[in-house]
Design a protein around this motif. Structure first.
Motif, PDB file in Angstrom:
ATOM      1  N   ALA A 126       0.936  -0.823   0.019  1.00 42.84           N
ATOM      2  CA  ALA A 126       0.019   0.116   0.001  1.00 42.84           C
ATOM      3  C   ALA A 126       0.885   1.215   0.326  1.00 42.84           C
ATOM      4  CB  ALA A 126      -0.901  -0.212   1.012  1.00 42.84           C
ATOM      5  N   LEU A 143      -2.080   4.686  -6.386  1.00 44.05           N
ATOM      6  CA  LEU A 143      -3.567   3.948  -5.939  1.00 44.05           C
ATOM      7  C   LEU A 143      -4.225   5.416  -5.350  1.00 44.05           C
ATOM      8  CD1 LEU A 143      -3.467   2.550  -2.417  1.00 44.05           C
ATOM      9  CD2 LEU A 143      -4.457   4.849  -2.355  1.00 44.05           C
ATOM     10  N   GLN A 144      -3.399   6.652  -6.039  1.00 38.75           N
ATOM     11  CA  GLN A 144      -4.244   7.912  -5.645  1.00 38.75           C
ATOM     12  C   GLN A 144      -5.786   8.143  -7.266  1.00 38.75           C
ATOM     13  OE1 GLN A 144      -1.428   7.308  -4.350  1.00 38.75           O
ATOM     14  NE2 GLN A 144      -0.766   9.037  -3.637  1.00 38.75           N
ATOM     15  N   LEU A 194      -8.205   5.045  -7.284  1.00 40.51           N
ATOM     16  CA  LEU A 194      -8.816   5.555  -6.386  1.00 40.51           C
ATOM     17  C   LEU A 194     -10.043   6.691  -6.413  1.00 40.51           C
ATOM     18  CD1 LEU A 194     -10.109   5.144  -3.473  1.00 40.51           C
ATOM     19  CD2 LEU A 194      -8.520   6.588  -2.230  1.00 40.51           C
ATOM     20  N   ILE A 219     -10.162   1.655  -9.505  1.00 41.86           N
ATOM     21  CA  ILE A 219      -9.111   0.173  -7.978  1.00 41.86           C
ATOM     22  C   ILE A 219      -9.561  -1.216  -8.762  1.00 41.86           C
ATOM     23  CG2 ILE A 219     -10.163  -0.531  -5.712  1.00 41.86           C
ATOM     24  CD1 ILE A 219     -11.470   2.451  -5.084  1.00 41.86           C
ATOM     25  N   LEU A 265      -9.325  -0.907   0.374  1.00 38.88           N
ATOM     26  CA  LEU A 265      -9.934   0.446  -0.461  1.00 38.88           C
ATOM     27  C   LEU A 265     -11.263   0.591  -0.175  1.00 38.88           C
ATOM     28  CD1 LEU A 265      -7.612   1.625  -2.636  1.00 38.88           C
ATOM     29  CD2 LEU A 265      -7.872   2.825  -0.415  1.00 38.88           C
ATOM     30  N   TYR A 266     -12.393  -0.800  -0.893  1.00 36.23           N
ATOM     31  CA  TYR A 266     -13.642  -0.866  -1.538  1.00 36.23           C
ATOM     32  C   TYR A 266     -14.370  -0.873   0.562  1.00 36.23           C
ATOM     33  CZ  TYR A 266     -13.736  -2.493  -6.697  1.00 36.23           C
ATOM     34  OH  TYR A 266     -13.422  -1.710  -7.725  1.00 36.23           O
ATOM     35  N   LEU A 286     -13.946   2.849   1.234  1.00 32.07           N
ATOM     36  CA  LEU A 286     -15.265   3.637   0.901  1.00 32.07           C
ATOM     37  C   LEU A 286     -16.497   3.444   1.278  1.00 32.07           C
ATOM     38  CD1 LEU A 286     -14.019   4.067  -2.761  1.00 32.07           C
ATOM     39  CD2 LEU A 286     -13.512   5.061  -1.278  1.00 32.07           C
TER      40      LEU A 286
END
Lengths: 238, 278
Positions: free
Chosen positions: B69, B78-79, B82, B228, B250-251, B254
């Motif tokens: 990560a 990642l950013q 996302l 993602i 992440l999911y 979120l």
């Protein structure tokens, strides 16, 4: 047709009013005139048709068939048994519901019913009596020529009820609307009204002009006499 | 001041001691109890990875996931993924909410609207929106519009259902009141219908948000080049379970954040109800 003096001056004129639910006549030929500023109390047993008459005058009976002549003023306000405040609107917003630019008048109205400073409260935060006072403010801010009240104090406790009687008398003296108060409380009718009418099985069967002196008290012998006659008309023998 | 004892109170000492009954309920809550389960899973996972019981190809070690990560953030992948995913979810959600509310109003306030709209929407409700994917791909291709329309289709149904239900269950006494104070049609909608349907709408919104993420996961794993889901799908081809886990986390984050946001809105918007509950 012959000219009728009553028709020209009356705030409310009802003639031969018939309302039916499934062939059953709930109102069976009602004639009634209310003068401007006159306070009329309508007594009757449950099922006598008193609420039907009030709803007819309020124009809330589009689902009912019927005939008859009905003249009411342009500005009619209704006070229901429940305060019927929108729970999601603040007190002042309830008072001025549907009126534009009337917030200042709304505030004055709340002050008149003794609720100055509670403008931003939610209805649920008020007591039953206070909610009903907001409902009165909502009615009176519209300066009605006719105020229809359907057992407005029926859900209140006895002490609050007495206070509300005094308040309603004061407000009616100040605003001078014609009033039709539906109630099943004989004492309440005598204390408040200029005239009491009795409805039974869809017909007006009695009326009493109340001419007692201003602080009307059940202790008054005149009060007791009127009370006895009205109870008799209601079919209650003592 | 002198303390006086009421004679009646003395009798309390004379009565037999109260027998303490066994408590039938689950008892006192444990502090930070909600964190215990997840913590246990993490511990077992760590032990499994450290002892080599858990194959790295099946499931990466927790510390590998953390460092991966870190790397993904450092190189910006990642950013950007996302951001793409969040954008898709929000555009789909926004359009779905507008569509759902509009349809609920049309169908809730007019009988013609109800006759024309409610049937097709109920049929649509019976078909999972993801089952429409083959058709949507044929019609819209595999670009952004297909993704957003899929999310939208998953979102508008719960919004419609709950708003419509909220609207239809508004107390008829308020409708009567609106008539007696002479509200215009527009004022009636604004002052009575919309606020009255708001609790239903917000409930629908919570379902809709969950649905939006669900649809997003699926569309991002079909011919995507960003997001993602794409990141995870790419990791699958290279067997990088660490990246897949990062995507899952992440999911999860979120989903939790957006549900929290809706609940916050709920508390704010329905503060008139809180006075009852509290």
């Amino acid at each position: 047709m012959a000219p009728d003096a009553g028709l020209l001056t009356a705030a409310v004129q009802v003639r031969g009013l018939v309302r039916r639910y499934d062939e059953r006549a709930v109102l069976d030929g009602v004639d009634l005139a209310i003068a401007p500023g006159e306070f009329v109390a309508l007594l009757g047993k449950s099922g006598s048709g008193k609420s039907t008459l009030l709803r007819a005058l309020a124009g809330l009976d589009s689902d009912v068939t019927g005939t008859g002549e009905l003249v009411v003023p342009a500005q009619v306000s209704v006070v229901f048994q429940d305060s019927r405040l929108l729970p999601w609107a603040k007190v002042l917003d309830n008072v001025v519901l549907g009126l534009n630019g009337a917030r200042e008048r709304g505030r004055q109205s709340l002050e008149e019913v003794g609720l100055a400073g509670r403008e931003n409260a939610w209805p649920n935060e008020l007591s039953g009596g206070e909610q009903q006072r907001v409902a009165l403010a909502r009615s009176l801010v519209r300066e009605p020529e006719l105020l229809l009240a359907d057992e407005p104090f029926g859900a209140l406790d006895a002490l609050t009820r007495l206070k509300m009687h005094a308040l309603l008398r004061k407000l009616c003296a100040a605003h001078q609307p014609a009033v039709l108060l539906v109630t099943h409380d004989v004492d309440e009718a005598i204390v408040l009204a200029d005239r009491v009418i009795v409805l039974d099985q869809g017909r007006l069967v009695a009326q009493e002009q109340i001419e007692l002196a201003a602080p009307r008290s059940p202790a008054d012998p005149g009060f007791a006499a009127v009370r006895a006659r009205l109870l008799d008309a209601l079919g209650v023998s003592l | 001041m002198s303390a006086t004892t009421l004679p009646g109170l003395r009798t309390a000492e004379q009565t037999t001691p109260v027998v303490r009954r066994r408590r039938l309920g689950p008892g006192k809550p444990i502090r930070f109890g909600a964190a215990l389960g997840p913590l246990l899973v993490l511990v077992l996972w760590s032990i499994g990875s450290a002892t080599g019981r858990l194959d790295q190809r099946v499931l990466s070690a927790p510390w590998t996931v953390v460092t991966t990560a870190g790397d993904l953030i450092a190189d910006g992948r990642l950013q950007s993924n996302l951001w793409t995913s969040t954008q898709r979810a929000f555009i789909g959600l926004g359009l779905g909410v507008v569509l759902g509310v509009a349809l609920a109003l049309l169908s809730g306030l007019s009988r013609i609207g109800e006759a024309l709209l409610d049937g097709p929407i109920q049929i649509k409700r019976a078909i999972p929106s993801l089952a429409l994917l083959p058709l949507l791909i044929l019609w819209l291709g595999i670009g952004e519009s297909m993704k957003i329309v899929t999310i939208l289709l998953g979102v508008f149904v719960p919004i419609y259902l709950h708003t419509h239900n909220g609207l239809r269950t508004i107390d008829s006494r308020y409708v009567e009141l609106a008539q007696t104070v002479g509200l215009s049609q527009w004022d009636f909608i604004r002052r009575v219908v919309l606020p009255g349907a708001l609790p239903g709408f917000l409930l629908g919104l919570r379902f809709a948000v969950t649905g939006a993420w669900l649809s997003l996961v699926v569309v991002e794993q079909i011919n995507s080049t960003s997001g993602i889901g794409y990141m995870m799908e790419l990791a699958r081809t290279y067997g990088q379970t660490d990246i897949i886990i990062v995507g899952l986390v992440l999911y999860g984050v979120l989903g939790l954040l957006s549900d929290g946001a809706v609940r916050l809105i709920q508390r704010r918007a329905l503060s008139w109800r809180r006075t009852l509950a509290s």
